[in-house]
Design a protein around this motif. Structure first.
Motif, mmCIF file in Angstrom:
data_model
loop_
_atom_site.group_PDB
_atom_site.id
_atom_site.type_symbol
_atom_site.label_atom_id
_atom_site.label_comp_id
_atom_site.label_asym_id
_atom_site.label_seq_id
_atom_site.Cartn_x
_atom_site.Cartn_y
_atom_site.Cartn_z
ATOM 1 N N GLU A 68 0.831 -1.205 0.000
ATOM 2 C CA GLU A 68 0.000 0.000 0.000
ATOM 3 C C GLU A 68 0.871 1.263 0.000
ATOM 4 O O GLU A 68 0.563 2.233 -0.688
ATOM 5 C CB GLU A 68 -0.946 -0.014 1.212
ATOM 6 N N LYS A 208 -7.585 -8.687 19.692
ATOM 7 C CA LYS A 208 -6.646 -7.592 19.953
ATOM 8 C C LYS A 208 -6.023 -7.605 21.356
ATOM 9 O O LYS A 208 -4.817 -7.378 21.488
ATOM 10 C CB LYS A 208 -7.318 -6.245 19.673
ATOM 11 N N TYR B 35 -7.535 19.613 -0.394
ATOM 12 C CA TYR B 35 -7.873 18.193 -0.332
ATOM 13 C C TYR B 35 -8.900 17.922 0.768
ATOM 14 O O TYR B 35 -9.801 17.109 0.598
ATOM 15 C CB TYR B 35 -6.631 17.350 -0.080
ATOM 16 N N TYR B 57 -12.433 7.425 14.827
ATOM 17 C CA TYR B 57 -11.584 8.606 14.708
ATOM 18 C C TYR B 57 -11.685 9.477 15.948
ATOM 19 O O TYR B 57 -10.697 10.018 16.432
ATOM 20 C CB TYR B 57 -11.966 9.418 13.463
ATOM 21 N N SER B 225 1.701 -0.436 17.547
ATOM 22 C CA SER B 225 0.610 -0.201 16.586
ATOM 23 C C SER B 225 -0.741 -0.628 17.144
ATOM 24 O O SER B 225 -1.690 -0.798 16.412
ATOM 25 C CB SER B 225 0.837 -0.956 15.273
ATOM 26 N N LYS B 226 -0.813 -0.858 18.445
ATOM 27 C CA LYS B 226 -2.095 -1.283 19.008
ATOM 28 C C LYS B 226 -2.935 -0.088 19.418
ATOM 29 O O LYS B 226 -4.153 -0.172 19.516
ATOM 30 C CB LYS B 226 -1.854 -2.151 20.251
ATOM 31 N N LEU B 228 -3.986 3.514 18.475
ATOM 32 C CA LEU B 228 -3.973 4.462 17.375
ATOM 33 C C LEU B 228 -4.188 5.871 17.898
ATOM 34 O O LEU B 228 -5.154 6.135 18.592
ATOM 35 C CB LEU B 228 -5.101 4.149 16.394
ATOM 36 N N ILE B 233 -3.679 7.779 12.377
ATOM 37 C CA ILE B 233 -4.784 7.649 11.420
ATOM 38 C C ILE B 233 -4.523 8.520 10.197
ATOM 39 O O ILE B 233 -4.685 8.079 9.053
ATOM 40 C CB ILE B 233 -6.115 8.014 12.109
ATOM 41 N N GLN B 236 -1.810 6.972 8.106
ATOM 42 C CA GLN B 236 -2.263 5.814 7.332
ATOM 43 C C GLN B 236 -3.109 6.214 6.135
ATOM 44 O O GLN B 236 -3.084 5.552 5.106
ATOM 45 C CB GLN B 236 -3.046 4.858 8.232
ATOM 46 N N GLN B 237 -3.865 7.305 6.291
ATOM 47 C CA GLN B 237 -4.660 7.751 5.140
ATOM 48 C C GLN B 237 -3.748 8.136 3.985
ATOM 49 O O GLN B 237 -4.084 7.933 2.827
ATOM 50 C CB GLN B 237 -5.554 8.943 5.506
ATOM 51 N N PHE B 238 -2.593 8.707 4.303
ATOM 52 C CA PHE B 238 -1.691 9.135 3.236
ATOM 53 C C PHE B 238 -0.859 7.976 2.697
ATOM 54 O O PHE B 238 -0.689 7.841 1.494
ATOM 55 C CB PHE B 238 -0.764 10.248 3.739
ATOM 56 N N THR B 239 -0.330 7.137 3.599
ATOM 57 C CA THR B 239 0.615 6.131 3.128
ATOM 58 C C THR B 239 -0.037 4.806 2.775
ATOM 59 O O THR B 239 0.380 4.153 1.830
ATOM 60 C CB THR B 239 1.703 5.864 4.187
ATOM 61 N N GLN B 240 -1.039 4.383 3.519
ATOM 62 C CA GLN B 240 -1.583 3.039 3.305
ATOM 63 C C GLN B 240 -2.874 3.047 2.508
ATOM 64 O O GLN B 240 -3.024 2.323 1.545
ATOM 65 C CB GLN B 240 -1.842 2.359 4.662
ATOM 66 N N VAL B 241 -3.813 3.863 2.956
ATOM 67 C CA VAL B 241 -5.145 3.827 2.345
ATOM 68 C C VAL B 241 -5.179 4.659 1.065
ATOM 69 O O VAL B 241 -5.981 4.423 0.182
ATOM 70 C CB VAL B 241 -6.204 4.336 3.350
ATOM 71 N N TYR B 242 -4.298 5.592 0.960
ATOM 72 C CA TYR B 242 -4.244 6.502 -0.168
ATOM 73 C C TYR B 242 -5.535 7.299 -0.321
ATOM 74 O O TYR B 242 -6.096 7.414 -1.400
ATOM 75 C CB TYR B 242 -3.926 5.742 -1.464
ATOM 76 N N TRP B 244 -6.206 10.837 0.374
ATOM 77 C CA TRP B 244 -5.668 12.144 0.779
ATOM 78 C C TRP B 244 -6.761 13.078 1.255
ATOM 79 O O TRP B 244 -6.518 13.967 2.059
ATOM 80 C CB TRP B 244 -4.916 12.786 -0.391
#
Lengths: 354, 275
Positions: A68, A208, B35, B57, B225-226, B228, B233, B236-242, B244
């Motif tokens: 990703e 978890k 954006y 969130y 990473s447990k 958040l 968050i 992750q929107q920028f790097t993983q979920v894409y 923006w």
């Protein structure tokens, strides 16, 4: 056009390193260079040097941790890299979004070393075998410490056993985490059925409190250091971890698992296509593939290299080279934008749960 | 100084800074706003900002606020007495001590946090020593406690320095005058020293609270990473979920918090000026 302008502005800001960090930007260009984007710790660095010496091409080598992250970077500018090594479902996504180009196999003669069965498997994400050439492959399974686990490890269910609370390492990547939970429930790892995914979410949330940490590359070191008893890991790490800590054993659960292939692709915007072809050809050479295999211990699809593995145990290892026909395995497929979003939202629920 | 009297030259001289501000501050800020307030099709929407109300969130945001408030408080409790001690010392020794506190900042903060990970692990350095001494082991890695520890450790110098600065700038004569006029130790502290060091305290709080609120590296490394935080968050929107748009929308929410903080700081500064 407006989008176009925006992407230029984006590129400027990105070079500033404000949004994404220090990335090599779109400055790939002049002859004699090659921008490679590969997984972390996924090559014998000697091989890069050897390639540079033999071809006179300067390699700029960057690494990513998940498919990703790789996609997010390429999506801004496919010309940022020439040759990339994503996994199956991500190759499908790149192909469908027109971000990679068909390969010219005439310029990659060493492709003959790659076993035909791997191209067969690749057809699930590259139906005509036009875009990708396999680099490494393997399965996903459970790595456990024999001295810390006294049950028989043969099922994903053990990752939900409260006895091992705080001793379990899960993969911090959405597809791998969901694969475990979906297969445990008897669902397909490529399901788009919302209620099945929600069930998996509920299971992951229930799990978890037992999980010590969600990590990716660190599973290996934490297991070697006996920080945890059980960890979800790629088969490629099995040989290395067993070598470092003989108490560690890798198991593919009976319910089945994911089989993955990481393959070389050339980006649509590549400015060094010839060099990229040379790179892929080099990687397909028997001696190079063997050198890489010995260093990273991820199963190579290179039959020439497989033949020349010196250690008989590894050569005949069921972990490194499993007979897939006897296992319940499936490869990930790209689930489309809606599918991606559904999984991402559900994964966020897992990660933000208490 | 003649150089700067000429308007043209001074304009020329400041152009690099203006260019800097435009390229590295205004443009990215504008892009975040663009954006954050549009959807995929490019049309205006408040959807991305409003999604902060979703339970996942909101929880991350509240937890971030909680952890950064606790860290800020701990930093203050540790830093203020230290600032008092440092400022009351003879000049040569206190610069040495201040350097000691800044010294760790010469090393990259990710490396230092990574070190904490190795120190705190179940079979890490600290526990190995404790086991050797037959003492009970500590297990705070991958808990909110470890994240707070990481925040306090990393951001403490940012609290110490402004407080120390404010305290050491207090004119000794003012304190002597207070004593002269019959104020006791406590009264001098509460009515003279504390109010005069208030600007330092406030900028210390800002400099700890804001980076703690927005961090994602500390929570990833020390929280396994447990846990958040809102920073995770957005990252992750920028790097993983894409996504923006969502990432920027949530960033706007964070910016509002930072703005509130700055407004409070400004107000306090003005009040401080009327003393």
């Amino acid at each position: 056009m407006k989008k176009r302008l925006l992407s230029v502005v984006l590129a400027v800001a990105m070079t500033a390193g404000l949004l994404i960090g220090c990335g090599s930007s779109s400055s790939a260009g002049s002859n004699g260079k090659l921008y490679v984007y590969n997984w972390g710790e996924y090559i014998d660095e000697d091989v890069i040097r050897q390639f540079e010496e033999e071809t006179g091409i300067k390699v700029i080598y960057d690494m990513f941790e998940t498919n990703e992250i790789m996609y997010a970077k390429l999506a801004q500018d496919t010309s940022a890299y020439d040759v990339v090594c994503p996994s199956d479902y991500m190759i499908q996504k790149l192909r469908e979004n027109d971000m990679i180009q068909p390969l010219n196999f005439d310029n990659i003669p060493n492709v003959k070393n790659i076993g035909q069965q791997y191209f067969e498997t690749s057809k699930s994400f590259d139906p005509e075998n036009k875009y990708s050439i396999p680099y490494c492959w393997g399965t996903v399974g459970i790595l456990y410490n024999k001295t810390m686990v006294d049950d028989v490890v043969d099922s994903w269910n053990i990752l939900w056993d409260e006895k091992y609370s705080g001793q379990i390492l899960m993969q911090d990547s959405v597809r791998d985490a969901y694969m475990v939970a979906l297969i445990k429930n008897g669902y397909s790892q490529n399901t788009k059925n919302a209620s099945e995914i929600e069930k998996a979410t509920a299971d992951l949330i229930a799990q978890k409190p037992l999980v010590q940490a969600y990590v990716i590359d660190q599973v290996r070191d934490k297991m070697i250091g006996e920080e945890a008893a059980l960890g979800v890991i790629y088969s490629g790490e099995a040989i290395y971890t067993a070598r470092e800590n003989p108490d560690l054993e890798y198991v593919v659960p009976k319910e089945g698992t994911n089989v993955w292939i990481d393959s070389w692709v050339i980006t649509k915007g590549s400015k060094n296509v010839e060099n990229a072809e040379k790179w892929i050809d080099f990687m397909c050479r028997g001696d190079i593939a063997l050198k890489n295999f010995e260093y990273i211990t991820y199963s190579t699809p290179n039959t020439e290299a497989q033949k020349n593995i010196e250690d008989e145990d590894i050569k005949n290892s069921k972990v490194a080279f499993p007979d897939l026909s006897t296992m319940k395995v499936e490869a990930y497929q790209y689930l489309g934008e809606d599918g991606d979003k559904l999984y991402a939202d559900e994964w966020m629920k897992v990660k933000s749960a208490n | 100084m003649k150089l700067f009297k000429d308007k043209k030259t001074s304009g020329l001289m400041s152009s690099p800074y203006i260019a800097w501000a435009v390229i590295f501050i205004l443009v990215p800020l504008g892009m975040v706003l663009y954006y954050g307030l549009t959807d995929n099709a490019g049309s205006f929407t408040f959807q991305n900002v409003a999604r902060i109300a979703e339970p996942g969130y909101m929880k991350a945001l509240l937890r971030s606020i909680e952890l950064s408030l606790i860290s800020t408080l701990i930093c203050f409790i540790l830093a203020y007495p230290l600032g008092l001690i440092l400022s009351s010392m003879k000049l040569q020794r206190d610069t040495f001590l201040v350097t000691l506190f800044i010294l760790p900042m010469w090393m990259n903060f990710l490396l230092r946090t990574l070190t904490w990970m190795t120190l705190l692990e179940g079979k890490g350095v600290i526990n190995t020593v404790l086991t050797f001494l037959h003492l009970p082991t500590i297990n705070i890695i991958n808990t909110p406690g470890a994240i707070i520890l990481g925040m306090v450790y990393n951001f403490l110098p940012f609290m110490i320095l402004p407080i120390y600065n404010a305290l050491s700038r207090i004119d000794e004569n003012v304190i002597n005058a207070a004593r002269d006029l019959g104020a006791g130790q406590l009264q001098t502290f509460l009515r003279i020293i504390l109010p005069l060091s208030l600007p330092g305290i406030i900028s210390g709080i800002t400099m700890v609270f804001i980076p703690a609120l927005t961090t994602f590296a500390i929570s990833t490394m020390l929280g396994g990473s447990k846990i958040l935080l809102i920073g995770n968050i957005i990252e992750q929107q920028f790097t993983q979920v894409y996504d923006w748009h969502l990432g920027s929308g949530l960033s706007i929410v964070l910016m509002i918090f930072i703005l509130i903080n700055m407004i409070i700081e400004n107000l306090a500064d003005k009040e401080g000026g009327t003393f």
